[in-house]
Design a protein around this motif. Sequence first.
Motif, PDB file in Angstrom:
ATOM      1  N   VAL A 194       0.547 110.673  -8.989  1.00  0.00           N
ATOM      2  CA  VAL A 194       0.703 110.400  -7.555  1.00  0.00           C
ATOM      3  C   VAL A 194       1.569 109.153  -7.356  1.00  0.00           C
ATOM      4  O   VAL A 194       2.511 109.151  -6.556  1.00  0.00           O
ATOM      5  CB  VAL A 194      -0.683 110.205  -6.886  1.00  0.00           C
ATOM      6  N   LEU A 226       5.244 109.784  -8.369  1.00  0.00           N
ATOM      7  CA  LEU A 226       5.970 110.633  -7.421  1.00  0.00           C
ATOM      8  C   LEU A 226       6.297 109.860  -6.137  1.00  0.00           C
ATOM      9  O   LEU A 226       7.424 109.897  -5.645  1.00  0.00           O
ATOM     10  CB  LEU A 226       5.133 111.871  -7.077  1.00  0.00           C
ATOM     11  N   PHE A 227       5.314 109.143  -5.632  1.00  0.00           N
ATOM     12  CA  PHE A 227       5.547 108.494  -4.345  1.00  0.00           C
ATOM     13  C   PHE A 227       6.336 107.194  -4.476  1.00  0.00           C
ATOM     14  O   PHE A 227       7.053 106.825  -3.543  1.00  0.00           O
ATOM     15  CB  PHE A 227       4.222 108.266  -3.617  1.00  0.00           C
ATOM     16  N   GLY A 239       8.740 106.906  -6.602  1.00  0.00           N
ATOM     17  CA  GLY A 239      10.094 107.455  -6.692  1.00  0.00           C
ATOM     18  C   GLY A 239      10.619 107.838  -5.322  1.00  0.00           C
ATOM     19  O   GLY A 239      11.752 107.489  -4.934  1.00  0.00           O
TER      20      GLY A 239
END
Lengths: 751, 776
Positions: free
Chosen positions: B753, B756-757, B759
């Motif tokens: 998580v 991904l966030f 990035g």
Amino acid sequence: MTCFKWPAIIAGALGLFVLWLPISLQAQLVLSFAVLGLLFIAMSRPDNKTFRLMTFVLSGVLALRYGYWRTTETLPDISEPWNFVPGLLLYLAEMYCLVMLGVSYFMLADPLSRKAPAIRDAAELPTVDVFIPTYNEDPELLAGTLAAAKSMLYPRDKLTIYLLDDGGTEAKRSHKDPRVALAAMRRHELLKSLCEAMGVVYHARQKNDHAKAGNLNDGLRISRGELVVVFDADHAPVREFLRETVPFFREDEKLFLVQTPHYFLNPDPLEKNLDTFARMPSENEMFYSVIQRGLDKWNASFFCGSAAVLRRKALETTKGFAGQSITEDCETALALHTKGWHSYYVDKPLIAGLQPETFVSFIGQRARWCQGMLQILILNRPFLARGLSVAQRICYAGINLFWLFPLSRLAFMFSPLLYIFFSLEIYQANIMEFGSYALTYLVSSFAMQSYLYGRVRWPWVSELYEYVQSVMLFGSIVSVVRNPRKPTFNVTAKGQTLEKSMLSPLARPYFAIFFVLLAAAFYSAWRFFTEPLATDLLMIVAGWNLLNLGLAGAALGVVSERRELRRNQRLPVKRHALMRIGETLHSVVVNDASSGGLTVEFLDHDPEIPADGPFTATLELRRNGHVIAVEVERRNMRQGSQAPVYGFAYRERTPETFMAIAELMYSDQAVLQERLTRRQTSIGFFAGTAQFALWTVRETVRSLVYAAGQVREGAVESLEDAPMTIKPKPKYRPEEVEDFTENARGGQVYG
Amino acid sequence: MADRSRTMKVVTLLLFASVSCAPAVALAGENRLAPPVADVEAASGGAPAVAPAPADRKGSLIPFEEPPSSMKLTGEDDSTLLTFSLPERLRLAGGVLELSYTNAVSVLPDTARVDVALNGQSVGQFPVRSPNGFTTIRIPLKGDQVKAGRNQVRLRVVQHHRVDCSLPATYELWTRLSAGESGFRTALPVRFAGAADLLAVGRNGKEQTEIRLVADPAGGVALVNQAMPVIQSLALAMNRRDVVVSVAGQPGTGPGIDLYVGEAGQQGQPEAARRVLSGAAPGLTVADAEGSGRAAVVLRGASPRELQAGLLAALRGPLNEALQTGILAPRPGGIKGGPGSRHTLADAGYEAQPFAGRLSRARFTIDMPADFYPAEYDTMKFFLSGATAPGLLPNAQFLVRVNDRIVTSLPFRNTDGEVFRHKPIEMPLRAFRPGTNRVELLAEVPAPSDEACRPGEREDDKPRFMMLKESALEVPSLARIGRLPDLGAFAGTGYPYGRGKPFSVMIDRPGEETLSVAATTVTRLALAAGKPVEAILAFGGVDAAAKGDVLAISTDAASKVHAAAVEPGEAAGVPEAATAPAIDGVTTSATGHGDAIVSAGSEALLDAFRQSTSTGGERSMNARLQEWLGQLSNRFNSWLRYQDAPEGPMPEEKDTLVSISQTPLAGGEGVLTAIRAKSPDDLARGFDALSDPQAWERLEGARAILRAGDLALVTHQADQRFIREITDESFGNFRRLAASWFSDNFQIYIGLVIALFVGFGLWLGHVIPRKGVRSE
């Protein structure tokens, strides 16, 4: 960076999918703490845009997880309607808040700070018409505004000031009620004389159609300037107003609006009654210092009815100011944005105005805003409006939807009562779930609130403002939803005074709510200590109710009005001047000034001023070698920190006096800026919470004292201001035409 | 010979399938609804009171089919459903229902009673007053009161404490039947003349149903392989969870079944078998054996085809009804927890009765699919329909216990009485496991009068709570993935051996004990799977390169069994191998005989040292604070690991009587389930305890050990698991699986998580200033 576009989008989409997974409470708890930790790290560099957006994303992670959990696990079963229906209402209220959170993150993604372009040649400047619409404001108030407008730096031949008087229209003057008609005629004559004396165009239309929008449109009809400036009757501009706004229009041919903030000299009822005006940022600063700048990024900053410059050419495309709703300003901006025109926002206080002093007028103003914004939402449907960009749609929908806050706030206030009194389980969670999802989300929300608005909004103040408005605005919302075309424009009363401290006429429901919440607090405590199976839910709800009780207690203070004897609001100007006493000139510092008088400290030596009895002097201001003199008479004296401070009132108030007052109060924008900046400091969550707790206790006690009729106040002598005297003798200072370009380059000269 | 055996097994499987499918659906519908609820007053008022009567030993005792664990009634109001099977020719003569019971000393004899109903009709009641030993109650039944085939006996006990009316005291109350001495005594002796008569076979002295294959244990496994389809078919037809299989050269004694298979001249047939087989007709025949209540079953055939034909005829003929009404019908007191299914309590055989005590208990089992992944992606929902009476204390509550752990509660806050109509109560899915799960619904309904507990003022008859049979359990959509090791799925559903694929049973040495354990285990797998399994027994060690699944029986600590297994963490391609250990389990506890695990290892030694050196005086605030923080930390860590309490240490090797464990095979395609003991004697003794249904259904995790000292069962969760198969490839299933796996490995989830966030956020940080009005 383009090569990262698709991986980033895929990462975002995948991230959303991963957040959508129903993971365990343990995983959620650890995730929440990890994200909170990163969030605080990202907040450590507020000036870095990447870090700023990272905080939005991380806070969004917690919000999305909360929303997912709230949707899938906490709603009551539909087979239990007595739980389900209120549970659904509370859920919708929360989802509304989540949507607004998302919208606000979008709006605040990258707030702009604009700087006015330099003016190269005064000859290239466009012609400007200044509209000052009025309805029932005092002539003295108008005189101050007109004088300030007259004092703005701009070539005389390109600046025309119009007083658009809706209180003296032909329809009013020929009203069937002779008292109304007589009052209108007197007003008409008085203002006409005032305008003539001040070199301002007076205009009263025939009928009062479409309220303020209609008045402005009639002003458009009779004027020709390329740009139109709108000032409310109590909004006095500083000299630099046009220098800070007009040059933008040369830069952007499609620009229709330059809006500036509304700066207020007086406190609103909350600030006055909680005694916060000197320390705490005003309510509107969150909007003007943060939100409008954010909207500006997406070309969605909108017209706020005053302190703005508009392009006539643009207004002609929409046939003037829109008048469908009672918030003509936002509606006009929306109409022009749909036609592709641009708006700018300049975050610099360039006018000084007044707020409603009493709670009744405050609520009246907010009811108009609320109904007007919802009218736009319903009638104009900005999210679907053609011609807007997606970003503009989101922004407009956000600013209109914001006014549904009374529904959510009331839902939050009353929901705990359903469990405490009736054991309705409308929010199904245990304390671990609440801690893992709700609490961490709340922590992130408060942290973000502090991060984004900490400078302009103390903790819990938003909630307090929302609550005090919600109780009264609920009916307004119901009314406008039932009949969106029904609301009519009401002028907000300003400049009111209160002879003695008392409860507001609107106080009763606030007391009722407070006592219900208090009973709930006691009952929940009793349940907690007597029920063997007191649940987690009871703990959560009881805590929640306590917060609400704190809000309700502080709100009692808001509706317990402190007396207000001050007719004129002072502005601390700290300006050097000379005071002629007899034949002697003394150097003085004008500490503060108002439209009624001023206070001074003598710099060189104490003057020979008798201890009592009438005493007059002449205050002399200098600007560009010219003397502006005004006669004053002593009112009082007190010991200042370094020297005695003398209070003076103007001996008479002629148009020239008002020009001097304008020179004294509004010649330097820095005065407003400094006062604004001084209050804009973050006090932090814990100090803010402690302050709020103090208000809660203190204000509850104070309001109960008021309610018991135990207010003890001594009589205060209040001397009348000098009456306004009009001697029709227009005085211009033609040198200002030459001054303008020099001053525009920064060559400000102080007297 | 192996081929012949295998062919026969395949045919048996097909045959079983053909017998079981279609009628099962219809019958399932018929049998779902329990008999009409008898009004309690009418039942007790109209039912004749019965008293202990002298024994009439002319007939035979047909035992109840349920294991002894089903014959213990606890609490103040409890009921159980028991069945016995009556041959047609004995029905008309009627008989006597014999209930040999004893009860706790604390039961108040004045008010305690047992109501007895047969096939939905009340047939009597008797007082509970036998604390000092078993007393047999005999209820005469006429021929028209019983039916041929399976009869259902419902026993409901109402009992109260002598002196204590508190809630905890209700847990001391119990009344228990003797499994060996209770049942239906026929008027005429049972004669075993047909296959259907086998359902009337009695239990042996260990209260087990014994099937003995008469074969020479040293004569190879061919004969056993040949016999396994017959053994499994008989066990399935009898539907007794306490079946044990023995392999011996001599027929047994006492109640049970002696099985003879093959031809007299066949290798491995002992003399006794040769004698019986030589005089038997071809096909499957049943006759009385020597000894009281013992049956001899002979399946004679010279070839696999003949043996199949004989078994086929029996399954289609006399055993068909037994299968339909037994293993293929819904289990009394049990429901099949299919994904997305909903079951009322009536489906589990529950009958609503007003409850007048302090602690109401209703139990049932729910069979969850073998590939069910228990995690938090959803919840099991129980919809309570019922009511509470006015005047209860505020601490009244409804509790749900799953697999002996309280998982949720619903306070009965309204002391003025409350009506519940489908009140949803959520239970965490993680409390369940693949296979059989025990669910107990408890209503604690104390009243103010309980505090005084005076004889004249006790309110033992005033109803306080009632739960309607419309109360329902809703199973959500489940994450489906075959994960191993999982002894719970193994014991509860036969997974992965019950999937219809052949598997090897490797026995490290010939012998009566090893063969008996192998045959019993295979039979239990068949019972768990509800159909025969295709086991191929062989002597020898486990081939490291073996394909498919293997069951191994070992009596040597240094056996080669483990050489073929992969140590946890070595399994290639096992996703869990990358994660932190021991986060995937439910609590491990000592079960079986209820004794607590004796702590061992360094931590236990330290604890013992601290306790022994404690001065006993007042400890400092600092010490107490540290202890409290330590406890808090331990509890939090356990919670993070999804454990109710920290796992106890596994017993050391020397304390182990028998162990059962699952590990992936080195080949990576199969699983090895190994049952190990140090000697054949240990194996026999240990497996005897392990195969007790109460212990068998408590198997779970990766490893279970029966301690030598007290025969307590200790289970241990898997540190890592490997994926065996994914049968449901829908998007929803993958989402649930992802949620489950990420929950178990939340470090990875959180890392993902954040990665991904972060990035995404970095990209936004670059893009946003360039969008709208550019600010850079």
